[in-house]
Design a protein around this motif. Structure first.
Motif, short mmCIF file in Angstrom:
data_model
loop_
_atom_site.label_atom_id
_atom_site.label_comp_id
_atom_site.label_asym_id
_atom_site.label_seq_id
_atom_site.Cartn_x
_atom_site.Cartn_y
_atom_site.Cartn_z
N VAL A 67 -0.59 -0.63 -24.45
CA VAL A 67 -1.72 -1.48 -24.04
C VAL A 67 -1.91 -1.39 -22.53
CG1 VAL A 67 -2.55 -3.87 -23.95
CG2 VAL A 67 -1.44 -3.02 -26.03
N ASN A 68 -0.78 -1.36 -21.80
CA ASN A 68 -0.83 -1.28 -20.34
C ASN A 68 -1.37 0.07 -19.88
OD1 ASN A 68 -0.48 -2.15 -17.74
ND2 ASN A 68 1.73 -1.77 -17.67
N ALA A 69 -1.04 1.12 -20.62
CA ALA A 69 -1.48 2.46 -20.23
C ALA A 69 -2.98 2.62 -20.40
CB ALA A 69 -0.74 3.51 -21.08
N TRP A 95 16.38 -3.01 -25.92
CA TRP A 95 16.61 -1.63 -26.40
C TRP A 95 17.87 -1.04 -25.77
CZ3 TRP A 95 17.18 2.30 -29.22
CH2 TRP A 95 17.08 3.63 -28.79
N ILE A 96 17.88 -0.93 -24.44
CA ILE A 96 18.96 -0.19 -23.79
C ILE A 96 20.30 -0.90 -23.96
CG2 ILE A 96 19.82 0.62 -21.56
CD1 ILE A 96 16.85 1.18 -20.80
N THR A 97 20.35 -2.19 -23.65
CA THR A 97 21.66 -2.85 -23.65
C THR A 97 22.18 -3.07 -25.07
OG1 THR A 97 21.17 -3.76 -21.49
CG2 THR A 97 22.96 -4.82 -22.70
N GLY A 156 12.78 -3.77 -22.88
CA GLY A 156 13.29 -2.39 -22.78
C GLY A 156 14.72 -2.34 -22.29
N THR A 157 15.00 -3.05 -21.18
CA THR A 157 16.32 -2.89 -20.56
C THR A 157 17.41 -3.67 -21.30
OG1 THR A 157 15.84 -4.72 -19.06
CG2 THR A 157 15.43 -2.50 -18.23
N LEU A 158 17.07 -4.86 -21.80
CA LEU A 158 18.10 -5.64 -22.52
C LEU A 158 18.00 -5.38 -24.03
CD1 LEU A 158 17.85 -9.02 -20.58
CD2 LEU A 158 19.85 -7.54 -20.66
N HIS A 178 7.81 -6.58 -21.10
CA HIS A 178 7.92 -5.12 -21.29
C HIS A 178 9.23 -4.63 -20.67
CE1 HIS A 178 6.63 -0.90 -21.34
NE2 HIS A 178 6.75 -0.82 -20.02
N LEU A 179 9.48 -5.07 -19.45
CA LEU A 179 10.67 -4.63 -18.70
C LEU A 179 11.98 -5.02 -19.40
CD1 LEU A 179 11.21 -5.72 -14.96
CD2 LEU A 179 12.78 -4.40 -16.34
N HIS A 180 12.12 -6.33 -19.70
CA HIS A 180 13.42 -6.78 -20.21
C HIS A 180 13.58 -6.55 -21.71
CE1 HIS A 180 13.59 -8.61 -16.19
NE2 HIS A 180 14.88 -8.35 -16.31
N ALA A 233 5.46 8.92 -29.14
CA ALA A 233 6.71 9.61 -29.54
C ALA A 233 7.83 8.58 -29.69
CB ALA A 233 7.09 10.66 -28.50
N ALA A 234 7.85 7.57 -28.80
CA ALA A 234 8.88 6.53 -28.90
C ALA A 234 8.70 5.75 -30.21
CB ALA A 234 8.80 5.59 -27.70
N LEU A 235 7.44 5.42 -30.55
CA LEU A 235 7.20 4.67 -31.80
C LEU A 235 7.60 5.49 -33.03
CD1 LEU A 235 3.78 2.87 -31.12
CD2 LEU A 235 6.03 1.80 -31.35
#
Ligand code: HEM
Ligand code: HEM
Length: 403
Positions: A27-29, A52-54, A48-50, A44-46, A378-380
């Motif tokens: 949506v942001n893109a 998904w990543i963490t 992703g970082t918490l 969006h940020l957290h 691709a991520a989805l």
């Protein structure tokens, strides 16, 4: 290389929350509903970082440290704590953010304490390179997250000052420049070379740990020489990664649909990332420490180089390795995920550096609208495919169960 069931569960929760990250990113893109507010961007940020990543890193920690029937910390509770904090970001309510941020910190602390306990049981002097990198990475995560909660409490108490800005810089530096790089180098080394303990591997992790701390302290105290020390440490450590993993990377079959190519491409992003960090430090020095004067496109480019180029590749590769013995649902998807994610992130991050951020642009008027969606779609596709594979039973289990 064993992946216990709890690892698979952590990966599933991580992929679930990553859906939200990718949808907000799309949506942001495209800007189909205009520019997003700060709460949505922080979500969006957290997520992703918490989320998904963490959560993914917790899954890897279980695979590394919980073998031989050892119990790992509660995965479902950790995922709930993470989801609650992500929703608190979206709500924009500072009290909810302070409360759930503290619960998130306690969760992270629990995982770190468990990894320290397991490392101690195994003997600190015997830890393999990947385990050592994970231990140091989670240590930096505890430091960075503690700073995050302090910021959150300052917002809740309406006690924001100039120092808050420095703390945000310190938090972001520790998390991205310390935690992420360390855990990523641990994961790729584990999957490309296996578990070994070598002087080179240990020195590399110590240099990366010191680089993260120097970057964070440099931001906190405004000490420019510390930022330059970071640059030197990171350049040396990245050269070590390239030299140590180079032979394994050169042997990669880029056309083969396994997790290995996702791991083997990570050093490329570490090199790009280090070049961008050096550029960022130069810009911060030129702006006399005022991060507000640094081009946002450069920061967002650095963010996605690490969040998607480094970490999403490392985790997608690990999940592909974890599901090797399961039915390969949607086999056609593997190539689209690998090439889409990487062509997407490379073109998107290049646009951010050379054209600049899309913030403020109209719908479909900025090249970000055409590059970031390649990465997002691709991520989805990766999320859907890998989730289905994780929820199907391993081949051995299916053979044993009655028809
Ligand atoms: C318990 C864990 C965490 C807490 C409490 C936390 C808290 C915060 C807070 C309060 C902010 C500032 C928000 C604002 O501007 O209003 C922030 C920003 C940020 N956080 Fe976190 N965070 C956590 C985990 C992470 C992780 C794991 C990462 C990365 C791996 C991360 C990366 C960032 C980045 C890049 C920013 C943006 C800094 C900027 O605006 O320049 N955070 N976080
Ligand atoms: C782990 C995954 C991800 C993380 C942690 C992440 C983080 C971030 C951060 C910190 C920003 C800057 C927000 C701001 O303006 O303050 C951002 C912007 C953005 N993100 Fe992501 N992101 C991730 C994945 C994605 C994905 C999959 C997409 C897919 C389309 C995406 C698309 C975007 C776009 C288009 C922007 C605006 C960039 C600009 O024009 O400046 N992100 N992201």
């Amino acid at each position: 290389m064993g992946f216990p069931a709890a690892s698979a569960r952590a990966f599933q929760y991580g992929l679930g929350i990553f859906t939200l990250t990718a949808l907000i990113g799309l949506v942001n893109a495209t800007k189909i509903i205009g520019n997003l507010d700060q709460n949505t961007l922080l979500t969006h940020l957290h997520s992703g970082t918490l989320g998904w990543i963490t959560m993914g890193v917790f899954g890897i920690a279980i695979a590394l440290f919980a073998r031989e029937g050892v119990r790992a910390p509660a995965v479902t509770l950790s995922a709930l704590a993470t989801a609650a904090y992500v929703i608190a970001f979206w709500s924009g309510n500072f009290f909810a953010r302070a409360l759930f941020g503290t619960i998130m910190l306690a969760t992270i602390f629990g995982w770190w304490a468990w990894v320290v306990y397991r490392s101690n049981t195994e003997g600190f002097s015997k830890l393999s390179n990947p385990k050592f990198a994970m231990l140091l990475g989670l240590t930096t995560l505890v430091i960075g997250s503690t700073v995050g909660v302090i910021i959150q409490i300052q917002f809740a108490l309406n006690a924001v000052s100039d120092q808050t800005g420095n703390l945000i810089g310190t938090h972001a530096s520790a998390q991205v420049g310390g935690y992420l790089i360390l855990v990523a180098t641990g994961i790729i080394e584990w999957l490309l070379l296996g578990e070994r303990r070598t002087t080179g591997g240990l020195v590399q992790s110590v240099l990366l740990f010191l680089a993260g701390i120097a970057l964070a302290l440099g931001q906190l105290l405004g000490i420019t020489p510390l930022l330059l020390v970071t640059n030197v440490l990171q350049v040396v450590a990245t050269v070590m990664v390239v030299v140590r993993l180079g032979p394994a990377v050169m042997k990669t079959a880029w056309g083969a649909a396994s997790g290995m190519r996702h791991e083997a491409i990570v050093p490329l992003y570490l090199v790009i990332g280090v070049v961008l960090v050096v550029a960022l430090v130069q810009q911060i020095i030129a702006a006399q420490g005022d991060i507000g004067r640094v081009p946002p496109g450069l920061i967002h480019s650095l963010d996605h180089t690490f969040f998607v180029g480094v970490m999403t590749n490392a985790l997608f590769g690990a999940i592909l390795a974890a599901t090797q013995d399961r039915p390969r649902i949607w086999p056609w998807a593997d190539h689209l995920i690998f090439w889409g994610l990487n062509v997407g992130v490379l073109s998107f991050t290049a646009v951010l550096v050379f054209v600049g951020s899309s913030t403020g642009a109209a719908a479909f008027s900025h090249p970000v609208s055409y590059t970031a969606p390649i990465m997002g779609l691709a991520a989805l596709l990766g999320i859907a495919t890998l989730s289905m594979r994780l929820s199907s039973a391993p081949a051995a289990q299916r053979a044993a169960s009655p028809a």
